[in-house]
Write a protein that holds these residues in place. Sequence first.
Motif, PDB file in Angstrom:
ATOM      1  N   SER A   1     -13.223   4.414 -30.580  1.00  0.00           N
ATOM      2  CA  SER A   1     -11.965   4.855 -30.829  1.00  0.00           C
ATOM      3  C   SER A   1     -11.335   3.774 -31.177  1.00  0.00           C
ATOM      4  O   SER A   1     -10.263   3.509 -31.889  1.00  0.00           O
ATOM      5  CB  SER A   1     -11.379   4.851 -29.691  1.00  0.00           C
ATOM      6  OG  SER A   1     -10.835   4.765 -28.429  1.00  0.00           O
ATOM      7  N   GLY A   2     -11.286   2.585 -30.753  1.00  0.00           N
ATOM      8  CA  GLY A   2     -10.929   1.487 -31.086  1.00  0.00           C
ATOM      9  C   GLY A   2     -11.541   0.507 -32.049  1.00  0.00           C
ATOM     10  O   GLY A   2     -10.335   0.009 -33.470  1.00  0.00           O
ATOM     11  N   LEU A   3     -12.297   0.977 -32.969  1.00  0.00           N
ATOM     12  CA  LEU A   3     -13.101   0.730 -34.098  1.00  0.00           C
ATOM     13  C   LEU A   3     -12.476   1.452 -35.353  1.00  0.00           C
ATOM     14  O   LEU A   3     -12.248   0.837 -35.933  1.00  0.00           O
ATOM     15  CB  LEU A   3     -14.639   0.872 -33.923  1.00  0.00           C
ATOM     16  CG  LEU A   3     -15.528   0.070 -33.051  1.00  0.00           C
ATOM     17  CD1 LEU A   3     -16.638   0.754 -33.297  1.00  0.00           C
ATOM     18  CD2 LEU A   3     -14.790  -1.550 -33.335  1.00  0.00           C
ATOM     19  N   ARG A   4     -12.079   2.639 -35.313  1.00  0.00           N
ATOM     20  CA  ARG A   4     -11.779   3.606 -35.551  1.00  0.00           C
ATOM     21  C   ARG A   4      -9.886   2.733 -36.446  1.00  0.00           C
ATOM     22  O   ARG A   4     -10.046   2.770 -37.292  1.00  0.00           O
ATOM     23  CB  ARG A   4     -11.281   4.843 -35.449  1.00  0.00           C
ATOM     24  CG  ARG A   4     -12.949   5.960 -35.473  1.00  0.00           C
ATOM     25  CD  ARG A   4     -12.878   6.980 -35.278  1.00  0.00           C
ATOM     26  NE  ARG A   4     -13.905   7.668 -34.393  1.00  0.00           N
ATOM     27  CZ  ARG A   4     -14.163   7.839 -33.327  1.00  0.00           C
ATOM     28  NH1 ARG A   4     -13.240   8.384 -32.657  1.00  0.00           N
ATOM     29  NH2 ARG A   4     -15.281   7.811 -32.644  1.00  0.00           N
ATOM     30  N   ALA A   5      -9.517   2.331 -35.227  1.00  0.00           N
ATOM     31  CA  ALA A   5      -8.277   1.765 -34.998  1.00  0.00           C
ATOM     32  C   ALA A   5      -8.029   0.856 -36.056  1.00  0.00           C
ATOM     33  O   ALA A   5      -7.064   0.404 -36.447  1.00  0.00           O
ATOM     34  CB  ALA A   5      -7.342   2.159 -33.933  1.00  0.00           C
TER      35      ALA A   5
END
Length: 93
Positions: free
Chosen positions: A38-42
Amino acid sequence: MWEIYEHRRVSKVVPYLPVQVLKRYEKWKDIVRVSGPSGLRAIKGFRDEALRGEWKGHRSSRLNQQYRVIYQVEAQEVLVYVMDVSAHDYRRK
């Protein structure tokens, strides 16, 4: 904290990566360890996306315009399996 497991072919490819791609891959691993996929998608620069076809169930993140990291998330556990770091060729080998 997420754990990252790399496929054995990744350890063979990493020494031959260009320096800027290697630095970006290390940054990618740091982000995944701390905040997971989810941090990558941000972060829009990674352009994290789900793959289709033969790679269905895997995800891809952009390291630069040419290189991608292909990985799979084990949802029940906090594991990320890095399948490949390649020059944008998604065909299975």
